[in-house]
Design an enzyme around this catalytic site. Sequence first.
Site, PDB file in Angstrom:
ATOM      1  N   HIS A  21       0.853  -1.301  -0.077  1.00 50.92           N
ATOM      2  CA  HIS A  21       0.141   0.055   0.071  1.00 50.92           C
ATOM      3  C   HIS A  21       0.781   1.167   0.207  1.00 50.92           C
ATOM      4  CE1 HIS A  21      -3.658   2.386   0.973  1.00 50.92           C
ATOM      5  NE2 HIS A  21      -2.794   3.217   1.536  1.00 50.92           N
ATOM      6  N   GLU A  22       1.827   1.347   0.952  1.00 49.44           N
ATOM      7  CA  GLU A  22       2.712   2.400   1.052  1.00 49.44           C
ATOM      8  C   GLU A  22       3.654   2.797  -0.166  1.00 49.44           C
ATOM      9  OE1 GLU A  22       2.009   4.542   3.164  1.00 49.44           O
ATOM     10  OE2 GLU A  22       0.655   3.479   4.322  1.00 49.44           O
ATOM     11  N   HIS A  25       1.959   4.747  -2.547  1.00 47.76           N
ATOM     12  CA  HIS A  25       2.168   6.104  -2.501  1.00 47.76           C
ATOM     13  C   HIS A  25       3.507   6.648  -2.999  1.00 47.76           C
ATOM     14  CE1 HIS A  25      -1.790   6.424  -0.911  1.00 47.76           C
ATOM     15  NE2 HIS A  25      -1.434   5.934   0.222  1.00 47.76           N
TER      16      HIS A  25
END
Length: 454
Positions: A21-22, A25
């Site tokens: 998920h990170e 980003h």
Amino acid sequence: MNIAITIAAFVVALGVLIVFHELGHYLVARLFGVKVLRFSIGFGRALWRFHRGRDRTEWVIAALPLGGYVKMLDEREGPVAPEEAHRAFNRQSVWRRIAIVVAGPVANFLLAIAFYWMLFVGGVQEAKPVVGAPEPGTPAAAAGIVRGETILKINDEPMASWQQVRWRLLQLAVEKQSARLEVIDARQRLTWRTLDLSAFDLEGFDSDPLGRLGLRLDRPDVAPVVGKLVPGGVAEQGGMRAGDRIVSIDGREVRVWEEVVTAVRRRSGVTAQFGIQRGGERLDLSLRPEAFQENGRTIGRIGAAPQIDPEAMKNLLTVVRYGPAAALGMALERTWETSVFSLKMLGKMVVGEVSWKNLSGPVTIADYAGQSAQLGIGAYVAFLALISISLGVLNLLPIPLLDGGHLLYYVVEIFKGSPVSERVMELGQRLGLTLLLFLMAFAIYNDFNRLLTG
């Protein structure tokens, strides 16, 4: 040992899902030239850290591993050198900021697609869609379903396994639509059954929904010989041992294990006499089945499982496998359908059609992680895919502090022509934090309530 497996499976699951998920980003931020100051897995005190890259990004593993974050250069959070102002997150166009924020949930969806693709290509061993005898008074019994029928299609959609049957009926049950089942019996006679789902009660959705419909997987007739006992269960405490043959219950002869199950389920909290054959010795044991809630009703159980012949069980299993291209299509379809299903369930919780008791927290997720890991790598990967989708959907909800909350601000900015004021964002952060803390507390309450009530 089981606790160790559960903890390890939970930590690995959290690590994989949060990192991906990170990374979503992080990679899109780097693509647009935004300076990343910190990449953190977890919150709170740093347990391990190092600096790497041209920007000397700080990579951190923190004490509380229930999330993570990517901290970018931002003029709203501290002074920025003039020569680096163009690399600040807040200086990017609204469309670039949207791309950076949405990249996290997208990474979770892509990870789920990859997991499903691997499962479909490698092949998944699942139970054949052969139904057992439905209980009287259930929708399955009303539809005329009989033991031994194999479900070939549901509403003209081919079914290859029991898991596919379960998933399709769940979708139809939530929408309260009827299911037209094409079935074939042991004599190869083809017929159709209509399963009425209009009265399906979404309350208590965390129980076995197919069981509440009267549908259950068919199992071969098994001799009433005890194979395993639950440590500390009623049967073990009452003197029953693995290898015991149950010949009677309250004086009534028992010939197959299914008759044991039926008799025990009907004797919740009532002491029963079990006739046992142990070697050449005949014994009588008094057991009082403990009460257990299943599908909204109370049944009895003693904590015993039958002795199963592995060869007999092989005939009930099938391997579901697809080619690479077909597997990709199936993976995309499964990810999309699961995402939509999750949103529908959340919507029904909001309007009160589905109980908030279905909300699960870290304890339940850890329990499922451990159970799936013990079932094998295929079950664990499927669990990771499901949780990855849930994480993606959750983060897209328009709640401040979540990615969806930031996206909501940016949509307002597009129509407003200027960024949302810091005052509005501050109020939104407080509201979002309060809401998330409430949801987390409620989910943890549900977790412990499940543990205490079984």
